[in-house]
Motif scaffolding. Structure first.
Motif, PDB file in Angstrom:
ATOM      1  N   VAL A 253      48.074  -8.569  49.014  1.00 32.24           N
ATOM      2  CA  VAL A 253      46.898  -9.424  48.820  1.00 32.24           C
ATOM      3  C   VAL A 253      46.973 -10.108  47.451  1.00 32.24           C
ATOM      4  O   VAL A 253      46.715 -11.309  47.324  1.00 32.24           O
ATOM      5  N   SER A 254      47.360  -9.344  46.427  1.00 37.61           N
ATOM      6  CA  SER A 254      47.511  -9.924  45.082  1.00 37.61           C
ATOM      7  C   SER A 254      48.601 -10.991  45.070  1.00 37.61           C
ATOM      8  O   SER A 254      48.460 -12.039  44.433  1.00 37.61           O
ATOM      9  N   ASN A 255      49.700 -10.729  45.787  1.00 40.29           N
ATOM     10  CA  ASN A 255      50.780 -11.718  45.856  1.00 40.29           C
ATOM     11  C   ASN A 255      50.303 -13.001  46.534  1.00 40.29           C
ATOM     12  O   ASN A 255      50.642 -14.118  46.109  1.00 40.29           O
ATOM     13  N   LEU A 256      49.518 -12.850  47.600  1.00 38.01           N
ATOM     14  CA  LEU A 256      48.987 -14.020  48.297  1.00 38.01           C
ATOM     15  C   LEU A 256      48.051 -14.824  47.399  1.00 38.01           C
ATOM     16  O   LEU A 256      48.066 -16.057  47.412  1.00 38.01           O
ATOM     17  N   GLU A 257      47.247 -14.108  46.608  1.00 36.61           N
ATOM     18  CA  GLU A 257      46.315 -14.794  45.719  1.00 36.61           C
ATOM     19  C   GLU A 257      47.075 -15.617  44.672  1.00 36.61           C
ATOM     20  O   GLU A 257      46.686 -16.749  44.350  1.00 36.61           O
ATOM     21  N   VAL A 258      48.178 -15.071  44.150  1.00 37.60           N
ATOM     22  CA  VAL A 258      49.003 -15.810  43.188  1.00 37.60           C
ATOM     23  C   VAL A 258      49.583 -17.057  43.852  1.00 37.60           C
ATOM     24  O   VAL A 258      49.614 -18.137  43.251  1.00 37.60           O
ATOM     25  N   GLU A 259      50.023 -16.914  45.093  1.00 37.42           N
ATOM     26  CA  GLU A 259      50.591 -18.059  45.811  1.00 37.42           C
ATOM     27  C   GLU A 259      49.533 -19.125  46.062  1.00 37.42           C
ATOM     28  O   GLU A 259      49.808 -20.326  45.947  1.00 37.42           O
ATOM     29  N   VAL A 260      48.317 -18.708  46.409  1.00 38.81           N
ATOM     30  CA  VAL A 260      47.234 -19.670  46.629  1.00 38.81           C
ATOM     31  C   VAL A 260      46.918 -20.407  45.328  1.00 38.81           C
ATOM     32  O   VAL A 260      46.693 -21.627  45.325  1.00 38.81           O
ATOM     33  N   ASP A 261      46.899 -19.686  44.198  1.00 39.44           N
ATOM     34  CA  ASP A 261      46.656 -20.332  42.898  1.00 39.44           C
ATOM     35  C   ASP A 261      47.703 -21.411  42.621  1.00 39.44           C
ATOM     36  O   ASP A 261      47.383 -22.510  42.152  1.00 39.44           O
ATOM     37  N   ALA A 262      48.976 -21.071  42.889  1.00 41.18           N
ATOM     38  CA  ALA A 262      50.052 -22.040  42.653  1.00 41.18           C
ATOM     39  C   ALA A 262      49.908 -23.248  43.575  1.00 41.18           C
ATOM     40  O   ALA A 262      50.111 -24.400  43.160  1.00 41.18           O
ATOM     41  N   LEU A 263      49.544 -22.990  44.833  1.00 44.36           N
ATOM     42  CA  LEU A 263      49.335 -24.081  45.785  1.00 44.36           C
ATOM     43  C   LEU A 263      48.201 -24.994  45.334  1.00 44.36           C
ATOM     44  O   LEU A 263      48.270 -26.215  45.484  1.00 44.36           O
TER      45      LEU A 263
END
Length: 401
Positions: A253-263
């Motif tokens: 979930v934390s990894n996905l949140e980082v990816e969403v921030d980058a997106l």
């Protein structure tokens, strides 16, 4: 700016004896319905669905206040306080999702500009979901969902019902449809028109397909659609991590949140570039609103996992709540020679007649495969985190054995 039907002066909320578990179930189901309804409101430019979102957002405000009151009374000693502390994260996460959904709905209600390209892309990313009022003369009126057997006959589900000001978020087999009930239907595009017409005695009018026409705008739209998919996945995995006390899922979930921030950063850049080519740059404001709200949803998912990441024992009430919600999350192991051994998964959907989504696959020796576009062939020993109705979950488990 005028007030909307869903905007209300905050009402006084007094303590009422209530089960924390029941409140959490209702909050989880409400949060997930809000995500579905808000994006559908944007897709169809539907003020009716957007107003339902604001009604539900108000309901969530009341639920989270009552849940906090109940938690304050439930903690009788330091050990219970430690177990109940992560529950506050679950409550806060659901409330943030509700606020974000309300912001998405207001893109429609406040007529904030939104390019046609966004609707064209969302039509492929959002499962068809429509709102309809049950007509008095409908064959469905006065009958239970079990009697109608809508899902088996058509593949369409009624995922929620609003009866005057009251919501039925988890309609079951014994739920009776009444005239003037506002029903939320979800299902295959081919089946929705007939079901809608039978229920409402009004023809269903589908939206005309829309094609993107600006390259930088296409990139921005593609980014926000991916952000939406990853944020929804993050919410599902967050509840799964709590249910199974799975730190690995919480980390995903934390990894996905980082990816969403980058997106979101790339999305903002492409939106600004697209503004140079747009005939009316103001029409892109809605994209910015969608991007911010979608990113908030992924942040809320991380908040739900806080207790798991901090290695705190989450109170059993949360596990019970996740198990008893509308769509349930399950963990299934593929047995050797089972029906699922050798079954292909395409974009998270296994090639079976069972309507279950695979959120994540843990393969011995390889770790987790996570994402809305999982493409793999299942093998014996795979551990699957799935989401679906209770019926589909039971059928899926039978196939795995």
């Amino acid at each position: 700016m005028g007030r909307f039907e869903g905007d209300r002066t905050p009402e006084t909320v007094e303590y009422e004896p209530a089960s924390v578990k029941d409140l959490l179930v209702e909050m989880k189901d409400t949060a997930e319905l809000l995500i579905d309804l808000s994006y559908s409101a944007v897709l169809h430019q539907s003020t009716d669905i957007a107003r339902e979102v604001l009604e539900l957002e108000h309901k969530m405000d009341v639920l989270q206040m009552r849940a906090r009151m109940s938690l304050m009374l439930a903690a009788r000693n330091p050990n219970e306080a430690e177990q109940l502390a992560p529950v506050l994260g679950v409550i806060a996460g659901a409330d943030k999702i509700s606020d974000a959904a309300g912001d998405i709905a207001k893109v429609v209600l406040e007529e904030i500009g939104l390019p046609d390209a966004m609707r064209g892309a969302l039509s492929e990313a959002v499962e068809l979901l429509v709102r309809g009022t049950i007509a008095e003369g409908s064959p469905y009126s006065g009958r239970t969902l079990q009697d109608i057997d809508l899902e088996s006959e058509t593949g369409v589900r009624i995922i929620a019902i609003r009866r005057a000001d009251e919501w039925i978020l988890n309609p079951g087999p014994t739920t009776t449809l009444c005239p003037d009930d506002v029903a939320i239907f979800r299902g295959p595009e081919a089946s929705i028109p007939d079901v809608h017409e039978t229920a409402t005695e009004e023809a269903y009018v589908a939206d005309e397909p829309i094609e993107p026409d600006v390259s930088d705008l296409e990139r921005a739209v593609d980014s926000i659609v991916l952000m939406k998919n990853l944020s929804e996945l993050a919410v599902d995995l967050a509840y799964g991590s709590v249910l199974f006390d799975a730190e690995e899922l919480a980390e995903e979930v934390s990894n996905l949140e980082v990816e969403v921030d980058a997106l979101q950063s790339r999305f903002e850049a492409w939106t600004l570039r697209a503004a140079r080519e747009a005939d009316d740059p103001v029409a892109l404001r809605g994209l910015i609103h969608l991007g911010v709200a979608t990113e908030v949803i992924s942040d809320a998912a991380v908040e739900i996992t806080e207790g798991v990441l901090r290695d705190l024992d989450v109170h059993p009430v949360v596990e019970l709540a996740v198990k008893e919600s509308d769509e349930i999350i399950t963990r299934t192991t593929v047995d050797p020679d089972s029906d699922l051994d050798g079954t292909a998964i395409h974009e998270g959907v296994p090639e079976t007649s069972v309507s279950t989504s695979v959120l994540a696959v843990r393969r011995p020796g390889e770790g987790w495969l996570v994402g809305p576009d999982i493409d793999t062939v299942l093998q014996a020993g795979d551990v699957l985190i799935t989401k679906g109705t209770r019926t589909s979950a039971a059928e899926f488990a039978d196939r795995a054995a």
